[in-house]
Design an enzyme around this catalytic site. Structure first.
Site, PDB file in Angstrom:
ATOM      1  CB  SER A   1      36.910 -59.329 -16.006  1.00 22.93           C
ATOM      2  OG  SER A   1      35.618 -59.330 -16.568  1.00 22.93           O
TER       3      SER A   1
ATOM      4  CG  HIS B   1      36.203 -55.291 -14.276  1.00 19.28           C
ATOM      5  ND1 HIS B   1      36.303 -53.923 -14.198  1.00 19.28           N
ATOM      6  CD2 HIS B   1      35.717 -55.556 -15.516  1.00 19.28           C
ATOM      7  CE1 HIS B   1      35.912 -53.378 -15.342  1.00 19.28           C
ATOM      8  NE2 HIS B   1      35.544 -54.358 -16.165  1.00 19.28           N
TER       9      HIS B   1
ATOM     10  CG  ASP C   1      33.095 -56.605 -17.817  1.00 19.04           C
ATOM     11  OD1 ASP C   1      33.393 -55.407 -17.973  1.00 19.04           O
ATOM     12  OD2 ASP C   1      33.938 -57.514 -17.691  1.00 19.04           O
TER      13      ASP C   1
ATOM     14  CG  MET D   1      28.356 -56.460 -21.316  1.00 14.84           C
ATOM     15  SD  MET D   1      29.126 -57.733 -22.308  1.00 14.84           S
ATOM     16  CE  MET D   1      30.847 -57.435 -21.919  1.00 14.84           C
TER      17      MET D   1
ATOM     18  CG  HIS E   1      33.091 -51.679 -17.642  1.00 13.92           C
ATOM     19  ND1 HIS E   1      33.881 -52.395 -18.529  1.00 13.92           N
ATOM     20  CD2 HIS E   1      32.704 -50.561 -18.296  1.00 13.92           C
ATOM     21  CE1 HIS E   1      33.951 -51.733 -19.668  1.00 13.92           C
ATOM     22  NE2 HIS E   1      33.239 -50.628 -19.562  1.00 13.92           N
TER      23      HIS E   1
ATOM     24  CG  MET F   1      30.479 -51.942 -21.349  1.00 10.97           C
ATOM     25  SD  MET F   1      31.319 -53.519 -21.532  1.00 10.97           S
ATOM     26  CE  MET F   1      31.164 -54.137 -19.865  1.00 10.97           C
TER      27      MET F   1
ATOM     28  CG  MET G   1      36.719 -49.523 -22.762  1.00  5.69           C
ATOM     29  SD  MET G   1      36.662 -50.865 -21.558  1.00  5.69           S
ATOM     30  CE  MET G   1      36.610 -52.323 -22.602  1.00  5.69           C
TER      31      MET G   1
ATOM     32  N   GLY H   1      32.331 -55.660 -25.165  1.00 10.36           N
ATOM     33  CA  GLY H   1      31.252 -56.576 -25.549  1.00 10.36           C
ATOM     34  C   GLY H   1      31.599 -58.028 -25.297  1.00 10.36           C
TER      35      GLY H   1
ATOM     36  CG  ASP I   1      38.025 -53.937 -19.171  1.00 12.81           C
ATOM     37  OD1 ASP I   1      38.332 -55.123 -19.358  1.00 12.81           O
ATOM     38  OD2 ASP I   1      36.863 -53.548 -18.950  1.00 12.81           O
TER      39      ASP I   1
ATOM     40  N   GLY J   1      42.029 -57.613 -23.279  1.00 14.02           N
ATOM     41  CA  GLY J   1      43.255 -58.203 -23.816  1.00 14.02           C
ATOM     42  C   GLY J   1      44.455 -58.050 -22.903  1.00 14.02           C
TER      43      GLY J   1
HETATM   44  C1  DX5 Z   1      35.073 -56.296 -22.382  1.00 12.00           C
HETATM   45  C2  DX5 Z   1      34.957 -56.195 -20.889  1.00 12.00           C
HETATM   46  C3  DX5 Z   1      36.114 -56.736 -20.180  1.00 12.00           C
HETATM   47  C4  DX5 Z   1      36.348 -58.199 -20.377  1.00 12.00           C
HETATM   48  C5  DX5 Z   1      37.815 -58.346 -20.593  1.00 12.00           C
HETATM   49  O1  DX5 Z   1      33.905 -55.839 -22.944  1.00 12.00           O
HETATM   50  O2  DX5 Z   1      34.802 -54.830 -20.504  1.00 12.00           O
HETATM   51  O3  DX5 Z   1      36.109 -56.422 -18.791  1.00 12.00           O
HETATM   52  O4  DX5 Z   1      35.961 -59.017 -19.298  1.00 12.00           O
HETATM   53  O5  DX5 Z   1      38.093 -59.641 -20.963  1.00 12.00           O
HETATM   54  P1  DX5 Z   1      39.534 -60.115 -21.431  1.00 12.00           P
HETATM   55  O6  DX5 Z   1      40.469 -59.854 -20.311  1.00 12.00           O
HETATM   56  O7  DX5 Z   1      39.313 -61.558 -21.707  1.00 12.00           O
HETATM   57  O8  DX5 Z   1      39.882 -59.323 -22.662  1.00 12.00           O
HETATM   58 ZN    ZN Z   2      35.069 -54.343 -18.275  1.00 14.09          ZN
END
Ligand code: DX5
Ligand code: ZN
Length: 225
Positions: free
Chosen positions: A6, A31, A33, A35, A64, A66, A135, A140, A173, A175
């Site tokens: 990501s 990936h 993200d 936001m 992705h 959000m 998720m 975020g 996605d 952690g």
């Molecule tokens: C969280 C995102 C993830 C994020 C994951 O809101 O959707 O894609 O990049 O990051 P890690 O892998 O550090 O939890």
């Molecule tokens: Zn994501």
């Protein structure tokens, strides 16, 4: 098994170099993200950044979204070079038309479900999607701890896929590190997004190889049982 680093965890001062680094290191997908500062309390980057890095690699761009109003962004992101676009099931009545719109733009279709949302909400859409994103943190921010209570959702998604003869990918996605990726693989996930767990590594290639090996082993052991 697909490993998708990501870009949210990359050095934001060097998007181009970091994209090349992921591609050279043998990533399967990238990936991205998106936001909007409303659906989630953070802002990342928009179509301009996606467009700028698109010519640098042929990697699949896994977007992705959000965002509270994906309808006003889908065309821009499609034109900027998305291959797959995921929207959230929490958008309610608008989900059906959004999935249809993504498909009509010639892109692969993804649907995401947040930790507090029941997995049953995705049921009406399963035959319309290429990817289901479960998720494993509240979206975020990168770097949050994996929520183990999400594992049964992955199992349920895998059971529905089997029972209905469907072939959507099951992506996780949030952690994701070597240990949590193995747990998800055992539960039925096949697509692993990892930000801080991968971009933080000096040797990205070795880190992705290791994750790939571990999830393949975990899945094989689970299916033998
Ligand atoms: C969280 C995102 C993830 C994020 C994951 O809101 O959707 O894609 O990049 O990051 P890690 O892998 O550090 O939890
Ligand atoms: Zn994501």
């Amino acid at each position: 098994m697909i490993i998708a680093p990501s870009l949210l965890a990359c050095d934001f001062g060097r998007f181009a170099d970091e994209t090349r680094r992921a591609a050279k290191a043998g990533a399967d997908w990238l990936h991205l993200d998106i936001m909007d500062g409303h659906f989630v309390p953070n802002i990342s980057f928009g179509p301009g950044v996606v467009r700028a890095i698109r010519p640098l690699t042929r990697l699949t761009f896994d977007l992705h979204l959000m965002c509270t109003k994906p309808e006003i962004l889908l065309e821009s992101f499609a034109r900027a070079g998305a291959d797959l676009i995921t929207v959230h099931v929490e958008l309610g009545d608008r989900v059906g038309p959004l999935l249809w719109k993504i498909r009509s733009l010639g892109k692969k279709v993804g649907l995401a479900v947040n930790p507090p949302t029941a997995i049953a909400n995705v049921l009406p859409f399963l035959d319309q999607i290429d990817l289901l994103l479960v998720m494993t943190v509240n979206p975020g921010f990168g770097g949050q701890p994996f929520i183990h209570e999400m594992l049964p959702k992955i199992q349920q998604a895998a059971a529905w896929r089997r029972e209905r003869g469907l072939d959507y990918r099951i992506e996780v996605d949030g952690g994701i590190n070597l240990a949590t990726a193995a747990d998800c693989a055992r539960a039925g996930a096949d697509t692993f997004v990892s930000g801080t767990g991968l971009f933080g590594q000096r040797n990205l290639r070795a880190a992705m190889r290791k994750m790939n090996l571990i999830v393949r082993r975990a899945r094989a052991a689970a299916t033998e049982r």
